[in-house]
Design an enzyme around this catalytic site. Structure first.
Site, short mmCIF file in Angstrom:
data_model
loop_
_atom_site.label_atom_id
_atom_site.label_comp_id
_atom_site.label_asym_id
_atom_site.label_seq_id
_atom_site.Cartn_x
_atom_site.Cartn_y
_atom_site.Cartn_z
N HIS A 1 1.89 8.10 7.55
CA HIS A 1 2.96 7.20 7.99
C HIS A 1 4.19 7.93 8.46
CE1 HIS A 1 1.00 3.91 5.57
NE2 HIS A 1 1.24 3.33 6.73
N LYS B 1 0.84 -1.21 0.00
CA LYS B 1 0.00 0.00 0.00
C LYS B 1 0.87 1.25 0.00
CE LYS B 1 -4.12 -1.88 1.99
NZ LYS B 1 -4.48 -2.13 3.39
N HIS C 1 1.75 6.97 2.81
CA HIS C 1 1.26 8.34 2.72
C HIS C 1 1.70 9.16 3.92
CE1 HIS C 1 -1.95 7.96 5.68
NE2 HIS C 1 -2.18 6.77 5.19
N1 ARG Z 1 1.19 -2.37 9.64
C1 ARG Z 1 0.36 -1.72 10.61
C2 ARG Z 1 -0.41 -0.59 9.98
O1 ARG Z 1 0.05 0.03 9.02
C3 ARG Z 1 1.10 -1.19 11.78
C4 ARG Z 1 1.86 -2.21 12.56
C5 ARG Z 1 2.15 -1.75 13.94
N2 ARG Z 1 2.95 -2.65 14.69
C6 ARG Z 1 2.57 -3.76 15.33
N3 ARG Z 1 3.46 -4.47 15.95
N4 ARG Z 1 1.30 -4.12 15.34
O2 ARG Z 1 -1.48 -0.25 10.47
#
Ligand code: ARG
Length: 564
Positions: A133, A127, A130
């Protein structure tokens, strides 16, 4: 460096054994204005013990606390004892420390031998990355740097979202409508297109959903074709992400995303069962968290597939085993507050006392002036474009200046400006990204602080500043000089507070305050004066300022250019 708070507490504690030293430390205040002293100690607490009126106690105690070396004055006023720093001694102490440590000034070894994991950025790979982030990326990087400054052994982890049923969807879409060459050419945009398409097509043809589920199952079973496509998605997207990290000057020690834990998950699911933490509910495995006021945490779906939460439990256990962390910090938006509360509770229920060493460092949302950024509304703003736009904006401003390598400088200032804005406020607050403010060279901005740093660099060069020269620091005694010295002195305390509260903005505010104090000084005082001794002392103060600005900027993840 001597710690005045501790010095005062020790002296009082000698005279007043009735009070605990810690209690004394808590009572010492910093008066609202420095004309009332640098430190103050209220004696109300002692009235009962000594059976005297507080002003009398204060007067008598003040007599006993005289210390000409450190304080020009120790005097009582009503129920307070006020301490005024001996300026000459104070400059000697602070700048002596600067000279001794140079660019290590402010650092500490308080964290030595302690492993601290800082997990941040963690985008979902297929994805777009943006502007939302940027928060996790920039805040997490600053927190990691702050811990490093204090001597902790930091481990940065990018917990990529590189697993889960959406990859079954992507493979399915790829099989039906994708072209591998097109994906390789522009992975993030193409994968997003495929993802949007399969979501739409599933509405028409629900059998696609089964197909996607099947592809994900094949991925979990390490079917070669599934793994091949997944690897391609991951690598191509990661290449793109790394380009943005490069612009931000950020590197990770590990890119262990969700997929990495897939092999460890079964054991954890078994452990959860054996320990009686999970229970079955409509074919799924859940942890009932009702006694803790939370909805249940889903561990395994009724179709047998694992989810985000399962991988987080597994990852935490893996991290403890691998790194024996002192702290395991997750820098993730506040939308996931519930997820992390559930996660830490489940670890606790599994009997892991280190669940309490896991910290969710949450942050609020960022929006652009035009409105909130969301993929759904279609106004996605790519982080890369934001950084480029900032760089171009700065290039326009500096293009006629007499400096070398303007492109590189524009990037350092432009990217720095974005980082600085991001780290200027309490992370938990939502904020609106404002272009004009971010790129301005005036006010509370990155360019302003960087400019001050560059200005000092040329000042030192002009004055032929040399750290080998002997300097009479006691010549620094104006209020403006003292203001700067105080900010140098408190730098380390600010870093320590920032690390305890996971708040990089303490550092940001401190460097802005210092830049302001220095510019005020610079505007009222000539630094490169005829009088050689005075010039050397003023340059020494400028040098100390430069070091703190440099270290502060570096900690925030920004460059400190020598020329601007
Ligand atoms: N990939 C997830 C997102 O973009 C965030 C991950 C955060 N870290 C974790 N250990 N859950 O929403």
């Amino acid at each position: 460096m001597i710690n005045y708070l501790h010095l005062i507490a020790d002296k009082i504690s000698e005279q007043v054994p009735e009070l605990e030293r810690d209690e004394i430390l808590r009572l010492i205040e910093i008066p609202p204005s420095f004309d009332m002293g640098d430190y103050a100690f209220p004696v109300f607490q002692l009235a009962k013990t000594y059976r005297k009126a507080p002003p009398i106690i204060a007067a008598e105690l003040a007599e006993k606390l005289q210390d000409e070396v450190h304080f020009s004055k120790v005097e009582s006023k009503a129920a307070y004892i006020n301490f005024f720093l001996n300026k000459a001694e104070f400059s000697k102490i602070v700048l002596g420390e600067v000279y001794e440590n140079a660019y290590d000034f402010g650092k500490s070894d308080m964290g030595s031998g302690k492993n601290v994991i800082v997990e941040y950025s963690s985008p979902n790979i297929a994805k777009p990355f943006h502007i939302g982030h940027i928060r996790s990326t920039v805040i997490g990087n600053a927190i990691k740097n702050i811990y490093k400054y204090l001597g902790y052994n930091t481990i940065s982890i990018n917990h990529l979202g590189d697993y889960g049923t959406q990859f079954g969807m992507l493979i399915t879409a790829m099989k039906h409508w994708g072209d591998e060459e097109v994906v390789k050419a522009d992975p993030i945009r193409e994968l997003l297109k495929l993802y949007v398409r399969i979501n739409a097509e599933i509405e028409e043809d629900p059998s696609l959903r089964d197909e996607a589920r099947d592809w994900f199952r094949r991925l979990e079973d390490k079917d070669p074709e599934a793994v091949r496509l997944w690897t391609m998605f991951r690598e191509e997207s990661l290449k793109k992400k790394k380009k943005v990290y490069g612009m931000l000057n950020i590197e990770f020690d590990h890119y262990t995303g969700e997929a990495f834990y897939s092999d460890y998950m079964d054991a954890v699911i078994d452990e959860l069962e054996i320990k009686g933490v999970t229970k079955e509910s409509e074919g799924a495995e859940i942890v009932d968290l009702e006694p803790y006021g939370m909805p249940p945490m889903l561990i395994k779906k009724s179709d047998g597939s694992t989810i985000y939460a399962t991988r987080d439990i597994t990852a935490a256990i893996y991290r403890k085993k691998t790194f024996d962390f002192y702290k395991n910090i997750y820098v993730v938006g506040s939308q996931q507050n519930l997820h992390f509360s559930q996660l830490f509770k489940v670890l606790d229920l599994m009997g892991y006392d280190w669940a309490y060493d896991c910290v969710h460092v949450a942050f609020g949302m960022v929006s652009l002036e035009e409105g909130t950024l969301s993929t759904r509304k279609g106004n996605v703003v790519f982080l890369e474009d934001v950084l480029k736009k900032a760089t171009e904006g700065i290039y326009e401003i500096i293009k006629d200046r007499n400096v070398e390598d303007k492109e590189k400088l524009a990037e350092e200032i432009g990217v720095g400006a974005v980082i600085f804005q991001e780290l200027f406020n309490d992370r938990i607050k939502d904020y609106v990204f404002d272009w004009d403010k971010t790129l301005s060279f005036e006010g509370d901005t990155g360019p302003y602080v960087q400019y001050t740093h560059a200005r000092i660099s040329s000042l030192l060069e002009k004055g032929e500043f040399n750290t080998e020269d002997t300097v009479d620091f006691s010549l620094l005694e104006t209020e403006e000089e003292l203001d700067i010295l105080r900010l140098l002195y408190s730098f380390q305390d600010v870093i320590i507070d920032a690390h305890e509260k996971y708040q990089p903005y303490y550092v940001t505010r401190h460097v802005v305050d210092l830049a302001k104090a220095f510019n005020k000084y610079y505007n009222s005082t000539s630094i490169n004066v005829e009088d050689l001794e005075l010039k050397k002392a003023r340059l020494a103060l400028s040098y100390g300022t430069k070091i703190v600005l440099h270290n502060g900027l570096e900690m925030l993840g920004m460059s400190a250019p020598e020329k601007m």
